[in-house]
Enzyme design. Sequence first.
Site, mmCIF file in Angstrom:
data_model
loop_
_atom_site.group_PDB
_atom_site.id
_atom_site.type_symbol
_atom_site.label_atom_id
_atom_site.label_comp_id
_atom_site.label_asym_id
_atom_site.label_seq_id
_atom_site.Cartn_x
_atom_site.Cartn_y
_atom_site.Cartn_z
ATOM 1 N N SER A 127 1.099 -1.137 0.026
ATOM 2 C CA SER A 127 -0.032 0.169 0.122
ATOM 3 C C SER A 127 0.894 1.265 0.066
ATOM 4 C CB SER A 127 -0.815 -0.013 1.388
ATOM 5 O OG SER A 127 -1.602 1.348 1.405
ATOM 6 N N TYR A 140 -1.380 -1.032 10.488
ATOM 7 C CA TYR A 140 -1.921 -1.082 9.144
ATOM 8 C C TYR A 140 -0.456 -0.833 8.220
ATOM 9 C CZ TYR A 140 -3.718 -0.839 4.350
ATOM 10 O OH TYR A 140 -3.978 -1.147 2.925
HETATM 11 N N1 LIG Z 1 -8.913 -0.478 -1.023
HETATM 12 C C1 LIG Z 1 -7.922 0.303 -0.830
HETATM 13 O O1 LIG Z 1 -7.958 1.510 -0.799
HETATM 14 C C2 LIG Z 1 -6.446 -0.411 -0.744
HETATM 15 C C3 LIG Z 1 -5.239 0.565 -1.136
HETATM 16 C C4 LIG Z 1 -3.969 0.009 -0.972
HETATM 17 C C5 LIG Z 1 -3.822 -1.319 -0.483
HETATM 18 N N2 LIG Z 1 -4.959 -2.246 -0.494
HETATM 19 C C6 LIG Z 1 -4.455 -3.304 -0.125
HETATM 20 O O2 LIG Z 1 -5.227 -4.321 -0.929
HETATM 21 C C7 LIG Z 1 -5.509 -5.527 -0.560
HETATM 22 C C8 LIG Z 1 -7.077 -6.002 -1.124
HETATM 23 O O3 LIG Z 1 -8.047 -4.998 -0.597
HETATM 24 P P1 LIG Z 1 -9.451 -4.526 -1.069
HETATM 25 O O4 LIG Z 1 -9.249 -3.307 -1.330
HETATM 26 O O5 LIG Z 1 -9.761 -5.658 -2.191
HETATM 27 O O6 LIG Z 1 -10.341 -4.797 0.223
HETATM 28 P P2 LIG Z 1 -11.711 -5.822 0.433
HETATM 29 O O7 LIG Z 1 -11.826 -5.613 1.748
HETATM 30 O O8 LIG Z 1 -12.705 -5.404 -0.428
HETATM 31 O O9 LIG Z 1 -11.040 -7.205 0.162
HETATM 32 C C9 LIG Z 1 -10.375 -7.865 1.053
HETATM 33 C C10 LIG Z 1 -10.515 -9.455 1.078
HETATM 34 O O10 LIG Z 1 -9.521 -10.192 1.957
HETATM 35 C C11 LIG Z 1 -10.413 -10.891 2.813
HETATM 36 N N3 LIG Z 1 -9.804 -11.284 4.021
HETATM 37 C C12 LIG Z 1 -9.645 -10.498 5.056
HETATM 38 N N4 LIG Z 1 -8.877 -11.120 5.963
HETATM 39 C C13 LIG Z 1 -8.769 -12.415 5.563
HETATM 40 C C14 LIG Z 1 -8.071 -13.422 6.079
HETATM 41 N N5 LIG Z 1 -7.912 -13.580 7.556
HETATM 42 N N6 LIG Z 1 -8.011 -14.622 5.354
HETATM 43 C C15 LIG Z 1 -8.475 -14.597 4.230
HETATM 44 N N7 LIG Z 1 -8.930 -13.635 3.540
HETATM 45 C C16 LIG Z 1 -9.314 -12.442 4.145
HETATM 46 C C17 LIG Z 1 -11.735 -10.290 2.916
HETATM 47 O O11 LIG Z 1 -12.837 -11.043 3.304
HETATM 48 C C18 LIG Z 1 -11.974 -9.690 1.582
HETATM 49 O O12 LIG Z 1 -12.701 -10.501 0.730
HETATM 50 C C19 LIG Z 1 -5.352 -5.392 0.871
HETATM 51 O O13 LIG Z 1 -4.091 -6.162 1.368
HETATM 52 C C20 LIG Z 1 -5.302 -3.990 1.178
HETATM 53 O O14 LIG Z 1 -4.578 -3.561 2.130
HETATM 54 C C21 LIG Z 1 -6.116 -1.766 -0.397
#
Ligand SMILES: NC(=O)c1ccc[n+]([C@@H]2O[C@H](COP(=O)([O-])OP(=O)(O)OC[C@H]3O[C@@H](n4cnc5c(N)ncnc54)[C@H](O)[C@@H]3O)[C@@H](O)[C@H]2O)c1
Length: 285
Positions: free
Chosen positions: A150, A169
């Site tokens: 991130s 985080y």
């Molecule tokens: N959305 C943002 O703004 C953003 C920005 C930078 C990085 N990220 C990173 O991107 C990645 C994906 O996130 P996203 O944006 O798709 O959010 P999201 O919440 O839509 O998806 C995350 C997924 O991970 C699953 N999950 C959570 N804990 C888990 C566990 N212990 N075991 C298995 N699955 C688990 C959730 O059920 C969900 O389906 C993450 O690592 C997040 O930190 C997100």
Amino acid sequence: MSGRTEGKVAFITGAARGQGRSHAVRLAEEGADIIAVDLLEDIETAPYSMATSEDLDETVRQVKALGRRIVARQADVRELSQLKKALDEGVTELGKLDVVVAQAGILTMGSNTPEAFIDVVQVNLFGVVNAVTAAVPYLDRGASIILTGSTAALIRGSVDITGAGGLGYAHAKRHVARFGHDLARVYADRQIRVNVIHPTNVDTTMMDNEFMYNAFRPDVENPNREDMIPALTAKSPMGVPWLSPRDVSEAVLYLASDESKWVTGQQLKLDGGQLLADTNAGVPA
Ligand SMILES: NC(=O)c1ccc[n+]([C@@H]2O[C@H](COP(=O)([O-])OP(=O)(O)OC[C@H]3O[C@@H](n4cnc5c(N)ncnc54)[C@H](O)[C@@H]3O)[C@@H](O)[C@H]2O)c1
């Protein structure tokens, strides 16, 4: 015409929705078969719900609609044994493993408790290490490991200020970045590549929830998604409030494909220019 990931099998954590689903679909569009896992349960310290089994079913439906195969399992990235079981079943059915996308994550921002710090580190850091640990025995020359960091890993203080959950985080994502770099060194002579992508805000449930509306628009009573968007845009040098999951998938696709076969140890910023003002890291003086 042959797809860019034709014949490859990709393991994706957190694949029930958001970026994980988008990666599964994008890689499948280019010919990959998918092993998908997700928690499918809520985590108390996160201020929004995790994906459901219906969400994972939808990922399965979309991948199958593309004519690709998918093995989908409920598994918690904090539990190595669950990942090993899912992968074992996936590889038995699909024959091999070429690509790992370790990207399941949570954001416990707003919870100022030790549990909020520990939970996010366990999922976002140890969950990534577990996914790699479970996958490595199946990987051979030419394999690609892609980790999701991130911009919070690269901008000091960007989320730290929001209490223990935000600190956790940033802590987890910084260590994912470092882990990816060091792992790339360890696996270089086996020609297994490791790269880390660092998205800015992405339009998924992690951002699109009530907690975030209030965090970005404390000046508005009962703010909603539309209220949040100008606040996000104002922070972006390129004027983009957030990326679409598909934007991130294009980078994942490149790193998963053989087009990037000599690319390893990269920290790929998908940040709409967010880091330009803050750092000269990696830029010649
Ligand atoms: N959305 C943002 O703004 C953003 C920005 C930078 C990085 N990220 C990173 O991107 C990645 C994906 O996130 P996203 O944006 O798709 O959010 P999201 O919440 O839509 O998806 C995350 C997924 O991970 C699953 N999950 C959570 N804990 C888990 C566990 N212990 N075991 C298995 N699955 C688990 C959730 O059920 C969900 O389906 C993450 O690592 C997040 O930190 C997100």
